[in-house]
Design an enzyme around this catalytic site. Structure first.
Site, PDB file in Angstrom:
ATOM      1  CB  CYS A  67      25.716  38.131  31.035  1.00 25.78           C
ATOM      2  SG  CYS A  67      26.862  39.411  31.609  1.00 25.78           S
ATOM      3  CB  CYS A  70      26.462  37.579  37.693  1.00 25.68           C
ATOM      4  SG  CYS A  70      26.339  39.348  38.056  1.00 25.68           S
ATOM      5  CB  CYS A 144      23.813  45.674  34.558  1.00 21.00           C
ATOM      6  SG  CYS A 144      25.174  44.991  35.547  1.00 21.00           S
ATOM      7  CG  PHE A 270      50.905  47.001  47.889  1.00 21.18           C
ATOM      8  CD1 PHE A 270      51.493  46.717  46.666  1.00 21.18           C
ATOM      9  CD2 PHE A 270      51.337  46.317  49.020  1.00 21.18           C
ATOM     10  CE1 PHE A 270      52.503  45.756  46.570  1.00 21.18           C
ATOM     11  CE2 PHE A 270      52.342  45.360  48.941  1.00 21.18           C
ATOM     12  CZ  PHE A 270      52.930  45.076  47.705  1.00 21.18           C
ATOM     13  CD  GLU A 290      50.572  52.068  44.104  1.00 20.28           C
ATOM     14  OE1 GLU A 290      49.973  51.525  45.054  1.00 20.28           O
ATOM     15  OE2 GLU A 290      50.712  51.543  42.990  1.00 20.28           O
ATOM     16  CB  CYS A 364      41.546  41.228  45.892  1.00 21.35           C
ATOM     17  SG  CYS A 364      43.106  41.381  44.998  1.00 21.35           S
TER      18      CYS A 364
END
Length: 406
Positions: A67, A70, A144, A270, A290, A364
């Site tokens: 998978c 991860c 999961c 944002f 936004e 991020c």
């Protein structure tokens, strides 16, 4: 078999393996490990561990080897936290900046309240899960350790939904969010809605006790899937952005509150559906900006229904094309900014020319953040405390919140 030494991890979590002057990426390896494997197109698809790292642990998920959801489950928690902090330091160093990494906040297992799953109808039924590494093949998951139990328990119903409305020729994308009213499921890529499919989906949704099902933009609502942002309850647009874990959101909000302090007037740039706007409105007037109208409409509705909040105003504005300029920023005592992965180059340039006393910068992507941080520092701001927030446990994804002051 060819022998390699893993030098370090790349930004996506793969090991960078060396053999003389040759380099190749080796998934599921750690720095210092001796491995064997053949490289093809710069990648060792199935490395064999000869000498394991002291930071290697047994991955607890049965799907981990195949998978792609991860990629760092084979590493100790301490190693992952330290590596993510170093990713931020390295990105800043590339821009000539040093800063304090004051904390790393890692969300616990089974804490993801929002997950993006892939689905495909098959002869035998349906597949639901994540893609294999470097592949478009879907791994059908039964377990999961990342998502909340309510999302995991919904997998059989989600498979039935894909069987009803999926196509064997195409893949469905499912954004599944846990709310107090039940799951909020937004699907794209399904068959066109027909009266028969609508009836079947509505019956499945009611039996599964979901709050809302949005199918290619057509919503079936049983109960408003509200999310609490401070005192307010907000019903975000289907599939709308939400901080991945409640624990991560709390860490970001605590840091943002510390950075803005008692500022009476705050701009939230944002702003989305109000993750920061509405809690900050408990003590300050907040202007939320936004680029999309739907999240701001949800934010405004939540504010109007919440008791005891200060004034909140909203503005639909593409900040990449039309950043708030220094004269507009002059009326604020603090700014909170949470741009997308590409960062906020234009808004950083405008902020750097302003005199806003404090800026809480959420990111991020450490590389785009470092670029924008350099703009801020060159404009006269000091970069202070940085906190890494790991909401995407066992993935290479890195988030942070940083303090800028004049």
């Amino acid at each position: 078999m060819t022998h390699w030494t893993v030098e370090r991890l790349g930004r996506r979590g793969d090991g960078v393996a060396l053999r003389g002057d040759e380099r190749a990426l080796a998934p599921l390896t750690l720095p210092g490990e001796q491995i064997e494997g053949e490289a093809k197109a710069g990648r060792i698809a199935r490395p064999r561990i000869v000498t394991p790292s002291a930071d290697r642990v047994k991955a607890p998920c049965p799907h981990y080897k195949v998978c792609g959801g991860c990629s760092l489950m084979h590493a100790s928690d301490g190693f992952v936290a330290g590596w993510k902090a170093q990713v931020v330091r390295n990105a800043l160093a590339a821009q000539g900046i040093t800063a304090e990494i004051a904390a790393v906040h890692t969300s616990p297992p089974r804490s993801r309240r929002r997950a993006v799953l892939s689905g495909r109808r098959t002869k035998a039924g349906a597949l639901i899960g994540f893609h294999q590494r470097a592949s478009d093949v879907i791994v059908d998951v039964a377990e999961c350790l990342v998502v909340r139990p309510a999302i995991l328990a919904a997998l059989p119903d989600l498979r039935r939904m894909v069987s009803l409305g999926g196509s064997r020729a195409g893949e469905l994308s499912l954004v599944v969010t846990e709310t107090a009213a039940g799951l909020d499921v937004a699907v794209t890529g399904g068959k066109p809605m027909t009266p028969g499919l609508l009836s079947d989906l509505a019956a499945l949704m009611n039996a599964a006790a979901w709050a809302r099902l949005d199918w290619n933009g057509e919503a079936i609502v049983a109960r408003p899937p509200a999310i609490p942002f401070g005192r307010a309850q907000v019903v975000p647009p289907p599939g709308g952005f939400l901080q991945a874990t409640a624990e991560g959101e709390a860490a970001l909000l605590t840091a943002a509150r510390r950075i803005v302090g008692p500022a009476p007037r705050i701009a939230d740039l944002f702003a989305g559906a109000g993750t920061f706007t509405l809690p900050l409105a408990e003590t300050a007037d907040v202007h939320a900006v936004e680029g999309l109208a739907a999240p701001l409409a949800a934010l405004d509705a939540g504010w109007r229904a919440a008791p005891g909040l200060r004034r909140v105003t909203t503005e639909v504005r593409d900040l990449a094309r039309r950043p708030l300029l220094p004269d507009e920023l002059a009326r604020f005592d603090a700014v909170v900014i949470d741009p997308p992965r590409a960062g906020a180059a234009a808004q950083a340039a405008a902020l750097a020319q302003s005199r806003v006393p404090a800026v809480a910068w959420i990111s991020c992507d450490p590389v785009s953040f470092a670029r924008d941080a350099r703009t801020m520092v060159e404009g006269g701001y000091s970069l202070g405390r940085i906190e890494v927030v790991d909401q995407f446990r066992w993935s290479p994804h890195v988030e942070l919140i940083a303090t800028f002051t004049q």
